[in-house]
Design a protein around this motif. Sequence first.
Motif, short mmCIF file in Angstrom:
data_model
loop_
_atom_site.label_atom_id
_atom_site.label_comp_id
_atom_site.label_asym_id
_atom_site.label_seq_id
_atom_site.Cartn_x
_atom_site.Cartn_y
_atom_site.Cartn_z
N MET A 87 -30.54 10.39 -14.86
CA MET A 87 -29.91 10.69 -13.58
C MET A 87 -29.67 12.18 -13.36
O MET A 87 -29.28 12.60 -12.27
CB MET A 87 -28.56 9.95 -13.47
CG MET A 87 -28.65 8.45 -13.59
SD MET A 87 -27.01 7.65 -13.64
CE MET A 87 -26.48 7.87 -11.95
N GLY A 88 -29.90 12.97 -14.38
CA GLY A 88 -29.48 14.36 -14.39
C GLY A 88 -29.99 15.23 -13.27
O GLY A 88 -29.24 16.02 -12.69
N MET A 105 -16.12 9.00 -18.09
CA MET A 105 -16.17 10.46 -17.95
C MET A 105 -16.52 10.88 -16.53
O MET A 105 -16.02 11.88 -16.03
CB MET A 105 -17.19 11.05 -18.93
CG MET A 105 -16.86 10.85 -20.39
SD MET A 105 -18.04 11.67 -21.50
CE MET A 105 -19.52 10.65 -21.24
N PHE A 106 -17.37 10.12 -15.87
CA PHE A 106 -17.80 10.47 -14.52
C PHE A 106 -16.61 10.51 -13.57
O PHE A 106 -16.35 11.52 -12.91
CB PHE A 106 -18.85 9.46 -14.03
CG PHE A 106 -19.46 9.83 -12.71
CD1 PHE A 106 -20.53 10.69 -12.64
CD2 PHE A 106 -18.97 9.29 -11.52
CE1 PHE A 106 -21.10 11.03 -11.42
CE2 PHE A 106 -19.52 9.62 -10.30
CZ PHE A 106 -20.60 10.49 -10.25
N GLY A 158 -17.40 20.22 -17.41
CA GLY A 158 -17.02 20.02 -18.81
C GLY A 158 -17.32 18.67 -19.39
O GLY A 158 -16.62 18.21 -20.29
N ILE A 159 -18.40 18.01 -18.94
CA ILE A 159 -18.66 16.67 -19.45
C ILE A 159 -19.04 16.66 -20.93
O ILE A 159 -18.69 15.74 -21.66
CB ILE A 159 -19.75 15.95 -18.62
CG1 ILE A 159 -19.78 14.46 -18.98
CG2 ILE A 159 -21.12 16.61 -18.80
CD1 ILE A 159 -20.64 13.62 -18.09
N VAL A 160 -19.72 17.71 -21.40
CA VAL A 160 -20.08 17.77 -22.82
C VAL A 160 -18.82 17.86 -23.67
O VAL A 160 -18.67 17.16 -24.69
CB VAL A 160 -21.02 18.96 -23.09
CG1 VAL A 160 -21.29 19.09 -24.59
CG2 VAL A 160 -22.34 18.78 -22.34
N ALA A 200 -24.19 7.45 -22.93
CA ALA A 200 -23.70 7.63 -21.56
C ALA A 200 -23.93 9.06 -21.09
O ALA A 200 -24.37 9.29 -19.96
CB ALA A 200 -22.23 7.28 -21.48
N LEU A 201 -23.65 10.03 -21.95
CA LEU A 201 -23.87 11.43 -21.61
C LEU A 201 -25.34 11.68 -21.30
O LEU A 201 -25.68 12.36 -20.33
CB LEU A 201 -23.42 12.32 -22.76
CG LEU A 201 -23.62 13.83 -22.58
CD1 LEU A 201 -22.78 14.34 -21.42
CD2 LEU A 201 -23.27 14.57 -23.87
#
Length: 358
Positions: free
Chosen positions: A338-339, A60-61, A306-308, A328-329
């Motif tokens: 890491m957020g 996703m990243f 839009g990662i969610v 991972a999210l």
Amino acid sequence: MTDPLSLGDLIDRQIVHHGPMSIATYMGLCLTHPRSGYYSGTDPLGAGGDFITAPEISQMFGELIGFFVVNLWQQLGQPKSFTLLELGPGRGTLMQDALRVAARAEGFLDACHLQLFEANPALRALQRERLGQHSPYWSDEIDAVADDPLIVVANEFFDALPIRQFVRVGDNWHERQVGLIDGRRVLGLSPTPLPAAAMPEAVRNAAAGEVYEANLAAADVMQRLARRIATHTGAVLAIDYGYDRTQTGETLQAVQNHGFADPLAEPGAADLSAHVDFAALGRVARAEGLSVAPVATQRDFLGRLGIVERASALARANPGQSDVLASALHRLTDSGQMGTLFKVLCVHSDGLEPIGFS
């Protein structure tokens, strides 16, 4: 035949003959010595290495970075030729995921000239394997790019550039150095004082004993890239752990086998890094005529891209991977992971509005 000296022995000999060295010199030798430097050897990434980066945590990243890059290319007017430069591409995972998404934009791959800046021969081989279909080329100079629009991606690159440390003593500052006492590497202070006026305004009135870290190598990289972009348009996207305002703080660290280590103990055997001063990088870019988007946390940046929603879509398509995707999210965006420690900086030519920033 005599065995070659270890990197630690070479450093110790240099100190004996030339005196204590700056932390920047020490870091440079530890990380990039041609024979024994940390980044001159094997693959340091993944579970079998010393650390894991965001692209290795989840596809996703890289996918969201690909979406970001395509949007920039479109804002630039979809030039028929442009350079996409990644600094420190690791295993090529980020770019592989990014280009898989970017390929959906008509004309993007035909226009894109992929350039990689990488010193590690083992990682270059992995990059060639993963990205060979895109005909990448490697450069030994940061700004050795074509006279076309330039888009730069730098994930966990600036943190590994050598820093200098200065300690407040009385009314002055003294540079911290690496020296020897009884044959053991130790940290000490240069006897030569530097006046407070030599420090950035934000730290001039720091209390006694506080440490200021200056990354002149990072500033040089940003300046060189900013000058190219000021002339030919484009942007630099930098993602790293650090802070959004210039401040004091001692952040030099060594990581080995996924744990912290003594930075002085085994030169070349551990990854050395320090927090990135994104405000300082922004000042360099502004001085070259670029615009600077407000620094975002990784959580907010990925959230705005839009990662969610992407995690939910992947979970629906792969129900057996729901727990892996949720983990991972969490790791990429939670404030305890890491957020918020990781920040995102984008400097760019006038007229662009990079997505993902407030």
